[in-house]
Design an enzyme around this catalytic site. Structure first.
Site, PDB file in Angstrom:
ATOM      1  N   ASP A 117      -7.525  -7.712   0.319  1.00 39.93           N
ATOM      2  CA  ASP A 117      -6.589  -7.931   1.427  1.00 39.93           C
ATOM      3  C   ASP A 117      -7.333  -7.639   2.713  1.00 39.93           C
ATOM      4  O   ASP A 117      -8.242  -6.799   2.738  1.00 39.93           O
ATOM      5  CB  ASP A 117      -5.383  -6.994   1.343  1.00 39.93           C
ATOM      6  CG  ASP A 117      -5.717  -5.595   1.851  1.00 39.93           C
ATOM      7  OD1 ASP A 117      -6.350  -4.839   1.098  1.00 39.93           O
ATOM      8  OD2 ASP A 117      -5.383  -5.288   3.007  1.00 39.93           O
TER       9      ASP A 117
ATOM     10  N   ASP B 168      -2.965   8.172  -1.571  1.00 43.15           N
ATOM     11  CA  ASP B 168      -4.315   8.734  -1.623  1.00 43.15           C
ATOM     12  C   ASP B 168      -4.689   9.247  -0.239  1.00 43.15           C
ATOM     13  O   ASP B 168      -3.983   9.001   0.734  1.00 43.15           O
ATOM     14  CB  ASP B 168      -5.329   7.682  -2.097  1.00 43.15           C
ATOM     15  CG  ASP B 168      -5.409   6.491  -1.157  1.00 43.15           C
ATOM     16  OD1 ASP B 168      -4.445   6.273  -0.386  1.00 43.15           O
ATOM     17  OD2 ASP B 168      -6.408   5.756  -1.195  1.00 43.15           O
TER      18      ASP B 168
ATOM     19  N   ASP C 275       0.854  -1.178   0.000  1.00 46.45           N
ATOM     20  CA  ASP C 275       0.000   0.000   0.000  1.00 46.45           C
ATOM     21  C   ASP C 275       0.897   1.237   0.000  1.00 46.45           C
ATOM     22  O   ASP C 275       2.126   1.140   0.052  1.00 46.45           O
ATOM     23  CB  ASP C 275      -0.979  -0.029   1.180  1.00 46.45           C
ATOM     24  CG  ASP C 275      -0.265  -0.040   2.517  1.00 46.45           C
ATOM     25  OD1 ASP C 275       0.941   0.199   2.556  1.00 46.45           O
ATOM     26  OD2 ASP C 275      -0.932  -0.302   3.531  1.00 46.45           O
ATOM     27  N   SER C 276       0.279   2.401  -0.050  1.00 52.62           N
ATOM     28  CA  SER C 276       1.069   3.622  -0.210  1.00 52.62           C
ATOM     29  C   SER C 276       1.496   4.212   1.123  1.00 52.62           C
ATOM     30  O   SER C 276       2.307   5.126   1.160  1.00 52.62           O
ATOM     31  CB  SER C 276       0.238   4.668  -0.942  1.00 52.62           C
ATOM     32  OG  SER C 276      -0.817   5.098  -0.092  1.00 52.62           O
ATOM     33  N   GLY C 277       0.929   3.710   2.207  1.00 48.74           N
ATOM     34  CA  GLY C 277       1.203   4.286   3.509  1.00 48.74           C
ATOM     35  C   GLY C 277       0.165   5.301   3.938  1.00 48.74           C
ATOM     36  O   GLY C 277       0.042   5.599   5.118  1.00 48.74           O
ATOM     37  N   GLY C 278      -0.585   5.821   2.970  1.00 43.99           N
ATOM     38  CA  GLY C 278      -1.538   6.884   3.282  1.00 43.99           C
ATOM     39  C   GLY C 278      -2.584   6.469   4.309  1.00 43.99           C
ATOM     40  O   GLY C 278      -2.841   7.197   5.268  1.00 43.99           O
ATOM     41  N   PHE C 279      -3.161   5.283   4.123  1.00 47.63           N
ATOM     42  CA  PHE C 279      -4.233   4.857   5.016  1.00 47.63           C
ATOM     43  C   PHE C 279      -3.758   4.799   6.460  1.00 47.63           C
ATOM     44  O   PHE C 279      -4.450   5.239   7.381  1.00 47.63           O
ATOM     45  CB  PHE C 279      -4.767   3.492   4.570  1.00 47.63           C
ATOM     46  CG  PHE C 279      -5.892   2.981   5.424  1.00 47.63           C
ATOM     47  CD1 PHE C 279      -7.178   3.452   5.250  1.00 47.63           C
ATOM     48  CD2 PHE C 279      -5.661   2.045   6.426  1.00 47.63           C
ATOM     49  CE1 PHE C 279      -8.219   2.994   6.046  1.00 47.63           C
ATOM     50  CE2 PHE C 279      -6.697   1.579   7.218  1.00 47.63           C
ATOM     51  CZ  PHE C 279      -7.980   2.055   7.027  1.00 47.63           C
TER      52      PHE C 279
ATOM     53  N   GLY D 139     -11.071   3.424   0.546  1.00 47.59           N
ATOM     54  CA  GLY D 139     -11.996   4.196   1.360  1.00 47.59           C
ATOM     55  C   GLY D 139     -13.277   3.477   1.699  1.00 47.59           C
ATOM     56  O   GLY D 139     -14.257   4.090   2.110  1.00 47.59           O
TER      57      GLY D 139
ATOM     58  N   GLN E 284     -11.521   6.906  -4.984  1.00 52.40           N
ATOM     59  CA  GLN E 284     -12.069   7.396  -3.721  1.00 52.40           C
ATOM     60  C   GLN E 284     -13.447   7.998  -3.994  1.00 52.40           C
ATOM     61  O   GLN E 284     -13.962   7.874  -5.100  1.00 52.40           O
ATOM     62  CB  GLN E 284     -11.112   8.416  -3.084  1.00 52.40           C
ATOM     63  CG  GLN E 284      -9.825   7.791  -2.520  1.00 52.40           C
ATOM     64  CD  GLN E 284     -10.080   6.944  -1.269  1.00 52.40           C
ATOM     65  OE1 GLN E 284     -11.199   6.894  -0.731  1.00 52.40           O
ATOM     66  NE2 GLN E 284      -9.037   6.225  -0.821  1.00 52.40           N
TER      67      GLN E 284
END
Lengths: 378, 378
Positions: A268, A147, A93-97, A218, A191
């Site tokens: 996931d 995101d 993942d991008s880390g954003g969450f 999201g 999103q």
């Protein structure tokens, strides 16, 4: 290691699909479930057991890995595949969450997000470009754009602002990813919260930008299942049929069946391992809470016909005892049971789609959960 | 399941011995190390890994099992072998040692010991007869007499009183064990603290009562290694040469080599798993504390020539990361590494005794620990 990233659709059945994602580190058959290796480890489970369960791809958490042991250190040690000794595909993942959910003092600007590490309080900046760079250092096969994810329920204005920011970040991520090895891919993330119009706008704009795969982000952030499924139903038709679709952070076995029926290819979730550690086993006969007292004298295994040795070999009484005694082996065994169950559910779904009987397969599976025929009556 | 319990001495080398214990559930080659399955589980390690490490016999803790899930429940579920799915030999202690160390409000009388469960505060009585009954219910292959173990240092009078009480309990246990299946055995336990005369009196009286095997108890309870080894040296000659000798609760790899040299055949200890959970790996190159910062960037495995996959396959950097991140897999992997190391040490000792070169083997092994040639210098 040089085969280009691609998705091959093998069969469809209504909106449900089965196919294969080809990556630099191997093939992933879809619908696919990705166990979550948050900190380069599937919690409490040996990689060999994860592999034997049928997992073809793992998810790694960029947020955790960039903070500890750091992306640069993992790169120096040969990348995440070599570091954790998982030579098969990895999505990060991008880390954003997790910045949103774990980091204190986060601040979002047009440029990116600034936050304090939950480990040592250090100030960290994560921009779209840095998110791609970190995932390059990790060597992920599937890279996710940065995101902004809004927890539901939320005001439409907040959802729209985050969605539009995520689109601008998607473009920046795409530019940053240019020149990556051909076996790797960057996915865009739809999103738009629980607002169908915003979701459609997000999906269409992402498709215009152009990605080899799309995630629906999201969701599974507090909304009821019917809201989630409605958004999925309305989003997947706006995504290209010949590219993979990934529903992030989902879900229960029922969520998976319902979402496959709506055209999702990848999932996931920490549920198999987290619930396993807490004593909940997913089985053909529905979930079993092994901590319940009535299991204490039950010599039967969880499922004598399971492909999973732990589900066949150990009695419910023994598993119950491990949990009552606080023995970590209990959580490990139930995590393995659940990882097998999720993978077998995906294998069943793939076969059913190929045979043109996915709706029957889903109905039969749910019927068996509901009968609970294998439970003790006392 | 009906072969009589026996011990066959295959070779001696000085005081060191190698042989085989035949039990109802299989053969145990000696010198033997027994991993400790306190609550019917080797903490954090799957039984299959314990078996593959080379363990031929486990130790179960009567105290824990009688309190939870209870000996009667385990018996109803087919006994401890079936309950925990370990079809190989099992030795159980008598519960006495842990009553002394874990239970609040214990009271020792001629009849036995009364204590409160550390789990629910229930009042529990453990007499010599009940200790044998509980171990019968568990179905242990090797049953230990109830004894009173005194923590050292202690007054001679206290040591003598406990030793003599243990001798009377030994006789009562022997009577209670009469009529047991022929593949099972009851061992007497030599007590006497750090007093050679009391140890000799205990050993001689036990031999007069007559057991198929003898343990040396009450050591590794706080005394220095030289005191322990002196007592072992003085006790083993008083025990029959043709019967197995078990040094309870011992110890470090060096303790094992030193004690084998003094005629001990069997050991048990939580050290491989407890130290593994705390980040300490036993290797050919001596102990390695994987939590030390200098491992963070070390791509080398713990030991590329180890028989243990976890010692060969994972880098020190990855194992270090698992511990720094609090991932339970780290403790599991190091526990497995250590269980393999202990079993390989025993296999090496057996081969060396058979070849008449045990002293050389012990010296070479210790020399390799001391060189630490495999460690980084920075």
């Amino acid at each position: 290691m040089s085969e280009p990233f691609s998705f091959r659709l093998a069969a469809t059945d209504g909106a449900a699909r089965t196919g294969a994602i080809i990556t630099a580190h191997g093939v992933v058959h879809t619908p696919a479930f990705m166990p979550v290796g948050t900190q380069a480890s599937i919690k409490g489970v040996h990689h060999d057991d994860v592999r034997v369960s049928g997992a073809e791809i793992l998810l790694g958490n960029t947020y955790h890995l960039m903070l500890r042991p750091s992306a640069e250190r993992i790169a120096a040690l040969g990348g995440l595949h070599a570091f954790m000794r998982w030579p098969h595909p990895i999505l990060t993942d991008s880390g954003g969450f997790q910045v949103m959910s774990l980091a204190p003092l986060r601040k979002i600007t047009e440029d990116g997000v600034t936050f304090r590490s939950h480990i040592d309080g250090a100030l960290v900046e994560l921009s779209p470009e840095r998110a791609v760079e970190v995932q390059d250092l990790l060597g992920s096969d599937i890279v996710m754009q940065l995101d902004e994810c809004v927890r539901l329920p939320a005001e439409r204005g907040d959802i729209e602002r985050a969605m539009k920011l995520s689109l601008r970040w998607a473009e920046r991520c795409k530019r940053a990813f240019e020149g990556a090895a051909p076996g790797r891919a960057l996915f865009g993330i739809v999103q738009g919260g629980d607002d169908p119009a915003l979701r459609l706008e997000s999906a269409r704009t992402l498709v215009d930008i152009g990605f080899p795969g799309y995630a629906i982000g999201g969701l599974a952030v507090g909304e009821p299942q019917d809201v989630m499924l409605k958004i999925v139903s309305e989003t997947t038709p706006a995504l290209p049929a010949d590219q993979p679709r990934y529903l992030m952070g989902v879900g229960t076995p029922d969520d998976l069946l319902q979402s496959i029926a709506r055209g999702v290819d990848m999932f996931d979730c920490v549920m198999p391992t987290r619930n396993g550690r807490h004593g909940l086993a997913f089985t053909r006969f529905g979930p079993i809470n092994i901590k319940n007292a009535h299991h204490a004298d039950d010599p039967r295994p969880l499922d004598p016909e399971s492909r999973c040795p732990a589900a066949r070999d150990f009695s419910r009484a023994y598993l119950h005892h491990l949990f009552r005694s606080g023995e970590a082996l209990g959580g490990t065994l139930l995590s393995i049971v659940n990882l097998f169950y999720y993978q077998d559910l995906m294998a069943g779904a793939r076969a059913a789609v190929a045979a043109g009987r996915f709706a029957d397969f889903a109905a039969e599976t749910k019927e068996q959960w509901a009968t609970k025929s294998n439970r003790l009556t006392h």
